[in-house]
Design a protein around this motif. Structure first.
Motif, PDB file in Angstrom:
ATOM      1  N   LYS A 100      -5.438  -5.750   2.752  1.00  0.00           N
ATOM      2  CA  LYS A 100      -6.036  -6.258   1.507  1.00  0.00           C
ATOM      3  C   LYS A 100      -6.681  -7.607   1.772  1.00  0.00           C
ATOM      4  O   LYS A 100      -6.229  -8.365   2.623  1.00  0.00           O
ATOM      5  CB  LYS A 100      -4.955  -6.453   0.445  1.00  0.00           C
ATOM      6  CG  LYS A 100      -4.745  -5.273  -0.442  1.00  0.00           C
ATOM      7  CD  LYS A 100      -3.917  -5.656  -1.664  1.00  0.00           C
ATOM      8  CE  LYS A 100      -4.789  -6.051  -2.827  1.00  0.00           C
ATOM      9  NZ  LYS A 100      -4.017  -6.296  -4.049  1.00  0.00           N
TER      10      LYS A 100
ATOM     11  N   ASP B  25      -9.409  -1.454  -0.544  1.00  0.00           N
ATOM     12  CA  ASP B  25      -8.256  -2.061  -1.218  1.00  0.00           C
ATOM     13  C   ASP B  25      -7.745  -1.184  -2.347  1.00  0.00           C
ATOM     14  O   ASP B  25      -6.554  -1.088  -2.589  1.00  0.00           O
ATOM     15  CB  ASP B  25      -8.619  -3.423  -1.812  1.00  0.00           C
ATOM     16  CG  ASP B  25      -8.668  -4.496  -0.741  1.00  0.00           C
ATOM     17  OD1 ASP B  25      -8.498  -4.154   0.443  1.00  0.00           O
ATOM     18  OD2 ASP B  25      -8.880  -5.673  -1.097  1.00  0.00           O
TER      19      ASP B  25
ATOM     20  N   THR C 252       0.846  -1.191   0.000  1.00  0.00           N
ATOM     21  CA  THR C 252       0.000   0.000   0.000  1.00  0.00           C
ATOM     22  C   THR C 252       0.882   1.243   0.000  1.00  0.00           C
ATOM     23  O   THR C 252       2.005   1.212   0.488  1.00  0.00           O
ATOM     24  CB  THR C 252      -0.953   0.023   1.237  1.00  0.00           C
ATOM     25  OG1 THR C 252      -1.295   1.374   1.528  1.00  0.00           O
ATOM     26  CG2 THR C 252      -0.293  -0.591   2.462  1.00  0.00           C
TER      27      THR C 252
END
Lengths: 544, 320
Positions: B96, A194, A57
């Protein structure tokens, strides 16, 4: 016989292959990734950046890491810049005021900024960003950066007041990092969690356009960008049209990618190759020295023999820090001399002279302390106990450093035992207080963090248990707390200088080496600079 | 046959359940607190910059957010409940969904697995047959000697040699990246060639054994050409052990190879598993293990089914 000749042929083949490979490195001209520009006045180009680590990320308000922040820096513009430690320059905020007690910060914001998605930047966006960080649902690791946050009040469209429950002087410094940089509220609200983690929307000179796979991030120039801070040498959008980060974790492959022309800039080349690359005209290199803690060894002050000041001081005299640093980094990194590295704000150069390499002085100290050399074992003893120090650390650079130190301490009769293991296992040993020497190293911007992590008594059992010297000294605790609340910059600096000297007088650490990050690029890549945390600014880079 | 397959799939359920439980218990038995590690780990270079200022409140919040404050049996139960619906949870680290992490990377791992598997079968079987029909000659000895080299060659070293020769030296293939055939060539060779050595050795020894059988003599006596004898009567029968090994290798390849991914800067599943283990990212480790266990079970069933095709004497009907 035939069997043997076949083997010989194979061996020969491999040898030839390796020779070809070696020669190729010298002879293959790296193809220019950009055709020569017709208009030399126009700066531009596309950068393929071979980067040392993969990232999951790049949402700076939620996650960061030393290397992740190097990419985030291109995407996020902060409210306040800090080109050098302690010097604050307007960013998305044009001016600011700090209340007398250091608990309320008022910012005037720029009125001409839009985020990458076209959302206007305003007081609401600043409030949204900070509120999002402290919201437990965000699971943000950046909560400590915002400290005793109470609330943000929107005064008018371009004025905000940030309130803290207690004085929080490091706030400005923290603001200059990527962690607290404003993000687009519309993007956070409209994107899936996400998706936002990979496509954060901020107000920096580059925007994220693609993650075709986990090893590739593509950034494009943000054409509307026109709020570069004053110390950058140009205004308007960045020069580079596109940056493609290719994550290549293997050092050799990353270097080959540069040499074969598949990348035109890489970070962290293999340390033993840096001097060769520096001499090669085809490449330019750029080394950034990172602020924070150097790599330090932490003698356990609660266990014999490292509980004795004389033993700790003797080790400081016996270890040739210049030599250790040079051996570990192939001459690239400078030695460490104290609790904070030379690139850190308030670093006191005088600290370097406190413990020169002096084997005689080390022996003298140990003799005086009653540690008698046992000639047959070569190890000093006292009351039948050998002078043994067990160094517990994760295998790799730490144990390499440990082995060099081991040889140096052997000269003065200290049995320095290097116990290398997995990081997790070291954590258990630290928690059990079953070691005489630990280690730590951290890239940090504000000196407070370095002192708090490694020397505050609350960090022996609490936090990450990084006070591995196990120092519990009211004087140190008090200085650290004063420093964190002091609003006056000069007075803060004085406190940190005092801390540096006090810690070294008490010989609470053995500094080993500072750390650095080298970038190597094709010589047609120009204009690379870095911020005070050692993060590259690609805004000014172009390809000739 | 279909009854047999159904039975095999039913047997897979307790296997997968057992694997999940074992991994779950092992992770929770570790003396490391994943929340603490996440908030303070600096060893990986991915730590928050000032982790030391972590407060107890922040720690408790994070723990609650991750569901780690619940009793173990509840945690395991909810993992299973969600897993059967295809939800493997979310990574502690990146937040995620584990299933989407697998989905994003499976194509890269699968294309590499197929490419290197095909390469290893092609090279392995051809060399194995060649060695077997030339049994005892210098050619046989030579091929077997090279295959020893292949088996013992570390793949990261071989990968780097390939990069140095074909990327740096000759400039034919990119040293890193994924997507497109050119980027696939070097990693497929680096993985496939060492794997082919095992296939070659196994093919050879199995074929040599089969060549001695009476039915081979019969086949020759019928006047069939030697090539037909070897290919149709010999090889088909010799392939059973080879298929078993290839199946296992394929299962391993589909789990991804961190070494090859790292050397060639490729995305893939290997990185996800290993990184998750380093970070004590429980949901990701659990999800990956369950995924890989499922792969192995399915591949093993396929391998078993292929036996029946290769050797008609193998029958799965009649409840045997």
């Amino acid at each position: 016989m035939t069997n043997k000749s076949l083997m010989a042929a194979v061996v020969l083949l491999v040898a030839v292959a390796m020779v070809i490979a070696g020669c190729g490195g010298q002879e293959t001209a790296a193809p220019s990734p950009q055709p020569p520009s017709d208009e030399p006045a126009e700066k531009g180009g596309e950068l393929v950046f071979g980067h040392q680590q993969k990232h999951e990320t790049i949402d700076a308000n939620v996650w960061t890491g030393t290397n992740t922040a190097r990419i985030m820096r291109q995407i996020y513009d902060p409210l306040v810049w800090q080109p050098e430690p302690g010097n604050f320059v307007p960013g998305l905020a044009t001016s600011w005021e700090v209340s007398e007690d250091g608990s309320v910060f008022t910012f005037q914001l720029r009125d001409d900024v839009t985020f990458h998605d076209g959302t206007p930047f305003n007081a609401e966006a600043v409030k949204f960003t900070f509120d999002r960080i402290v919201d437990p649902d965000s699971r943000s690791l950046q909560v400590p950066r915002i400290g005793p946050y109470e609330k943000t009040e929107v005064i008018d469209e371009f004025t905000v007041e940030v309130h803290f429950t207690e004085p929080f002087p490091p706030f400005l410094s923290n603001l200059s990092e990527v962690a607290l940089a404003p993000c687009s509220p519309t993007a956070v609200q409209s994107k899936e969690r996400d998706e936002y983690a990979r496509y954060p929307v901020a107000a920096g000179p580059f925007k994220v356009v693609d993650w075709p796979d986990d090893n590739t991030i593509v950034l494009e120039r943000y054409e509307d960008y026109n709020w570069a801070p004053s110390f950058m040498n140009h205004e308007g959008p960045a020069y580079l049209e596109k940056i493609t980060y290719k994550m290549i974790e293997e050092n050799t492959t990353r270097l080959v990618a540069l040499e074969s022309g598949d990348a035109n800039m890489i970070d962290a080349p293999p340390a033993d190759e840096i001097s060769r690359l520096k001499e090669d005209d085809k490449y330019e290199s750029f080394t950034i020295f990172t602020p924070g803690m150097p790599l330090i060894f932490q003698p356990n002050t609660t266990r014999i023999p490292t509980s004795e000041l004389a033993v700790r001081q003797a080790m400081l005299y016996a270890v040739n820090r210049e030599q250790v640093a040079s051996l570990l980094s192939f001459g690239v990194d400078p030695p460490g001399h104290g609790p904070i590295s030379s690139a850190t704000w308030t670093y006191d150069p005088a600290i370097a002279d406190l413990y020169p390499h002096d084997v005689d002085r080390a022996n003298e100290l140990l003799d005086e302390a009653g540690w008698v050399m046992n000639e047959s074992s070569g190890v000093r003893e006292k009351d039948g106990q050998p002078l043994r120090v067990r160094f517990v650390a994760s295998v790799g650079l730490n144990t390499q450093a440990g082995e060099i130190v081991q040889a140096m301490l052997e000269e003065v009769g200290i049995d320095f035992v290097v116990e290398g293991m997995a990081y997790e296992a070291t954590v258990v040993r630290m928690a059990d207080n079953d070691y005489e020497m630990g280690r730590l190293g951290y890239t940090l911007l504000d000196p407070h963090d370095a002192f708090y992590l490694a020397y505050h008594s609350s960090q022996i059992e609490g936090g990450g248990q990084f006070n591995r010297s196990r120092v519990s000294d009211p004087k140190i605790d008090q200085l650290i707390e004063e420093g964190s609340k002091e609003v006056d910059t000069d007075r803060r600096a004085e406190i940190y200088k005092e801390l540096q000297h006090y810690i070294m007088e008490q010989a609470l650490i053995i500094p080993i080496k500072e750390s650095s990050l080298t970038h190597v690029m094709h010589s047609d890549v120009k204009g690379l600079e870095a911020d005070s945390l050692g993060r590259p600014w690609l805004y000014n880079v172009w390809i000739e | 046959m279909s009854r047999y397959i159904l039975k095999r799939f039913l047997f897979a359920v307790p296997v997968l359940l057992g694997v999940s439980l074992l991994v779950f218990m092992m992770l929770h038995a570790l003396p490391v607190d994943p929340v603490k590690l996440m908030l303070t780990d600096h060893a990986s270079g991915t730590a928050p910059t000032a982790a030391g200022t972590m407060t107890d409140e922040m720690y408790e919040n994070m723990k609650r957010q991750l569901g780690l404050d619940k009793p173990l049996h509840i945690q395991f139960g909810s993992f299973l409940f969600r897993a059967v619906q295809g939800d493997l949870g979310r990574s502690y680290r990146s937040d995620k969904a584990v299933a989407s992490m697998i989905a994003d990377n499976i194509s890269f791992t699968a294309e590499l697995a197929f490419a290197s598997m095909s390469l290893s079968i092609l090279i392995g079987v051809v060399l194995g047959v060649f060695a077997a029909i030339n049994g005892g000659t210098w050619l046989d000895a030579g091929i077997m000697a090279v295959s020893v080299l292949g088996v013992s060659m570390p793949s990261f070293w071989f990968g780097l040699v390939l990069i140095l020769v074909f990327s740096l030296g000759l400039g034919w293939f990119p040293p890193m990246g994924a997507g497109g055939l050119r980027a696939l060539v070097l990693p497929a060779i680096a993985m496939g060639v060492p794997a082919s050595a095992t296939v070659a050795r196994l093919t050879r020894s199995s074929l040599v054994e089969v060549m001695r059988q009476d039915y081979m003599v019969t086949a020759r006596a019928k006047g069939l050409r030697e090539m037909v004898v070897v290919a149709k009567h010999g090889l088909k029968n010799a392939l059973i052990p080879v298929v078993t090994i290839v199946g296992l290798q394929f299962g391993a390849l589909l789990g991804g190879s961190l070494v090859i991914e790292t050397v060639f800067g490729r995305p893939g599943l290997g990185y996800i598993s290993v990184n998750a283990i380093w970070n004590k990212d429980f949901p990701t480790v659990q999800g990956m293990v369950l995924f890989m266990a499922t792969l192995y079970v399915v591949i093993n069933i396929l391998v078993d089914i292929s036996y029946a095709w290769l050797d008609p004497r193998v029958r799965y009907d009649g409840g045997s």
